[in-house]
Design a protein around this motif. Structure first.
Motif, PDB file in Angstrom:
ATOM      1  N   ASP A 104       0.861  -1.184   0.000  1.00  0.00           N
ATOM      2  CA  ASP A 104       0.000   0.000   0.000  1.00  0.00           C
ATOM      3  C   ASP A 104       0.893   1.228   0.000  1.00  0.00           C
ATOM      4  N   VAL A 105       0.337   2.329  -0.474  1.00  0.00           N
ATOM      5  CA  VAL A 105       0.999   3.635  -0.423  1.00  0.00           C
ATOM      6  C   VAL A 105      -0.025   4.614   0.148  1.00  0.00           C
ATOM      7  N   VAL A 106       0.365   5.335   1.203  1.00  0.00           N
ATOM      8  CA  VAL A 106      -0.547   6.216   1.927  1.00  0.00           C
ATOM      9  C   VAL A 106       0.022   7.617   1.946  1.00  0.00           C
ATOM     10  N   ASP A 107      -0.773   8.601   1.555  1.00  0.00           N
ATOM     11  CA  ASP A 107      -0.360   9.997   1.630  1.00  0.00           C
ATOM     12  C   ASP A 107      -0.694  10.555   3.010  1.00  0.00           C
ATOM     13  N   THR A 108       0.225  11.362   3.542  1.00  0.00           N
ATOM     14  CA  THR A 108       0.017  12.001   4.829  1.00  0.00           C
ATOM     15  C   THR A 108       0.713  13.351   4.801  1.00  0.00           C
ATOM     16  N   VAL A 109       0.687  14.064   5.909  1.00  0.00           N
ATOM     17  CA  VAL A 109       1.411  15.329   6.028  1.00  0.00           C
ATOM     18  C   VAL A 109       2.159  15.345   7.341  1.00  0.00           C
ATOM     19  N   ASN A 110       3.208  16.129   7.383  1.00  0.00           N
ATOM     20  CA  ASN A 110       3.984  16.258   8.608  1.00  0.00           C
ATOM     21  C   ASN A 110       3.093  16.686   9.764  1.00  0.00           C
ATOM     22  N   GLY A 111       3.289  16.035  10.910  1.00  0.00           N
ATOM     23  CA  GLY A 111       2.553  16.396  12.112  1.00  0.00           C
ATOM     24  C   GLY A 111       1.254  15.653  12.306  1.00  0.00           C
ATOM     25  N   ALA A 112       0.797  14.935  11.283  1.00  0.00           N
ATOM     26  CA  ALA A 112      -0.440  14.168  11.403  1.00  0.00           C
ATOM     27  C   ALA A 112      -0.128  12.753  11.888  1.00  0.00           C
ATOM     28  N   VAL A 113      -1.139  12.099  12.465  1.00  0.00           N
ATOM     29  CA  VAL A 113      -1.043  10.675  12.758  1.00  0.00           C
ATOM     30  C   VAL A 113      -1.790   9.932  11.659  1.00  0.00           C
ATOM     31  N   ALA A 114      -1.054   9.218  10.824  1.00  0.00           N
ATOM     32  CA  ALA A 114      -1.681   8.434   9.754  1.00  0.00           C
ATOM     33  C   ALA A 114      -2.317   7.192  10.360  1.00  0.00           C
ATOM     34  N   ASP A 115      -3.516   6.867   9.907  1.00  0.00           N
ATOM     35  CA  ASP A 115      -4.294   5.745  10.427  1.00  0.00           C
ATOM     36  C   ASP A 115      -4.852   4.987   9.220  1.00  0.00           C
ATOM     37  N   PHE A 116      -4.358   3.783   8.977  1.00  0.00           N
ATOM     38  CA  PHE A 116      -4.795   3.032   7.807  1.00  0.00           C
ATOM     39  C   PHE A 116      -4.684   1.535   8.090  1.00  0.00           C
ATOM     40  N   THR A 117      -5.443   0.751   7.341  1.00  0.00           N
ATOM     41  CA  THR A 117      -5.478  -0.701   7.522  1.00  0.00           C
ATOM     42  C   THR A 117      -5.089  -1.385   6.219  1.00  0.00           C
ATOM     43  N   VAL A 118      -4.214  -2.382   6.337  1.00  0.00           N
ATOM     44  CA  VAL A 118      -3.700  -3.109   5.171  1.00  0.00           C
ATOM     45  C   VAL A 118      -3.870  -4.607   5.420  1.00  0.00           C
TER      46      VAL A 118
END
Length: 423
Positions: free
Chosen positions: A363-377
């Motif tokens: 998977d490839v997930v886009d995020t930004v600095n300072g955020a908490v990325a939350d994703f399921t694979v």
């Protein structure tokens, strides 16, 4: 990609002398500094101590590295981030600088944990002598400041064909006379239960540690795989010559290292180079015991950005841990922050899985600095027993790309340590 270390002959001092055993700090910071000045290089040590002209120049040069994100994770509790560089050289092997100046420079640069790891080669011709090994221990003891700055003695076992391996937390060292190949070194290491080791600039030397030949008895003590060394990303090291990704080769062989970044400094400005590798460690306190415990637990990440914070969990398990699953959707939480300088900066997370010659990307997930990325694979142990997260800058190119079109051909910023799927 990265040039080979140039080694040269030099003089050694093997005179027996009184010493405080490495790991037993017998005096406070003020006395430590006086002892360092009196017995280990005098003027050279003084030149790098805080408050001197050289230190002031270094502060200006390293101002960028002093900034960064807060040290507390947004997704876990009980540990604090420390910034570490566990691979550095001095004139005692093939570096340019006095060992007496190195620890002070690294502390002044803003590192929390630092190690000297001069080469151990053959008969002390181009590497450590027994006297220099004692000196390194004395300097580490003098610089060590529990709770504030952890100074560590180590060595780099250095084979010209098979590769180089860093070793820390042992009372003695092994050169090529004591351990002529990787298998010999693993046997030596397992005889020293507290010792920890790392595969350095993996894949640079052609033998690749006998192609990462697995040694089950040494698995738990091999706690590191350098993904950033100097300014280089080693994910695709050797790819252009038809070689397998070192990450894939190492993890597929059965090793379970944490992932690290190092400066591998050979000059005289230890700690001050932005863009060179370094590690983040999640520790319960900034002491040698806690640092080694974090390394052994693989609570580490590799980066080449000073002040970066990375923490990650998979189904609540921190990076470096084991997921007791055969096939399931795995929920990842990823905390990535460089502080205000990167506010709003777009970042990308690649989910790396075992491949044959390059990592597969689940998977490839886009995020930004300072955020908490939350994703399921969805992950299936039948496809391989490890998973790694790579954080990248999608706006810049990987200087050492892999297969055409591979999602990791952008600029690597950080790697988490792996998780292992163990149903």
């Amino acid at each position: 990609m990265s040039g080979h270390d140039s080694q040269h002959c030099h003089h050694h001092d093997d005179e027996a002398r009184d010493e405080v055993p490495y790991g037993q700090v017998a005096f406070g910071p003020a006395l430590a500094r006086r002892a360092l000045l009196a017995g280990a290089g005098g003027a050279l040590a003084l030149a790098a101590l805080p408050g001197t002209a050289q230190a002031a120049r270094a502060r200006v040069a390293g101002a960028a590295s002093a900034a960064g994100a807060a040290r507390a994770s947004r997704i876990t509790q009980g540990t604090t981030l420390v910034h570490a560089d566990m691979h550095n050289h001095t004139v005692m092997s093939d570096g340019d600088g006095s060992a007496a100046a190195a620890f002070a420079s690294m502390r002044e640069a803003g590192l929390d944990v630092a190690a000297l790891t001069d080469h151990a080669t053959l008969f002390a011709i181009e590497g450590l002598s027994s006297g220099e090994w004692r000196t390194t221990g004395d300097l580490a003891n003098a610089a060590n400041d529990p709770g504030q700055f952890t100074a560590i003695r180590g060595f780099e076992w250095s084979h010209p064909l098979q590769g180089h391996i860093n070793v820390w937390n042992t009372s003695d060292f092994a050169d090529l006379l004591r351990a002529s190949g990787p298998g010999n070194l693993y046997s030596w290491l397992t005889g020293r239960p507290g010792g920890l080791a790392s595969f350095n600039h993996p894949g640079r030397e052609p033998g690749r540690f006998n192609n990462f030949s697995f040694n089950a008895s040494a698995r738990d003590q091999l706690v590191g795989l350098e993904m950033f060394n100097r300014t280089d990303d080693y994910l695709f090291e050797g790819w252009s010559s038809g070689m397998t990704s070192p990450l894939v080769a190492c993890l597929n062989a059965g090793w379970r290292p944490g992932l690290t970044g190092v400066t591998d400094e050979h000059g005289t400005t230890w700690g001050f180079h932005e863009g060179k590798g370094r590690s983040g460690l999640w520790v319960t306190e900034n002491t040698r015991d806690a640092v080694f415990a974090a390394m052994a637990a693989r609570r580490s990440f590799a980066t080449r950005v000073s002040g970066l914070r990375v923490d990650a969990t998979a189904n609540g398990v921190r990076m470096g841990g084991v997921l007791g699953t055969a096939s399931a959707g795995v929920r990842f939480l990823v905390d990535v922050d460089r502080g205000p300088e990167w506010d709003g900066k777009p970042l990308r997370i690649q989910v790396l899985r075992p491949g044959t010659s390059a990592p597969a990307v689940a998977d490839v997930v886009d995020t930004v600095n300072g955020a908490v990325a939350d994703f399921t694979v969805p992950l299936d142990a039948a496809d391989g027993n490890w998973v790694v997260l790579r954080v990248s800058d999608p706006a810049a190119a990987n200087g050492s790309p892999g297969p055409s079109g591979h999602p990791c051909n952008d600029l690597g910023v950080a790697y988490t340590s792996p998780w292992w799927l163990q149903p």
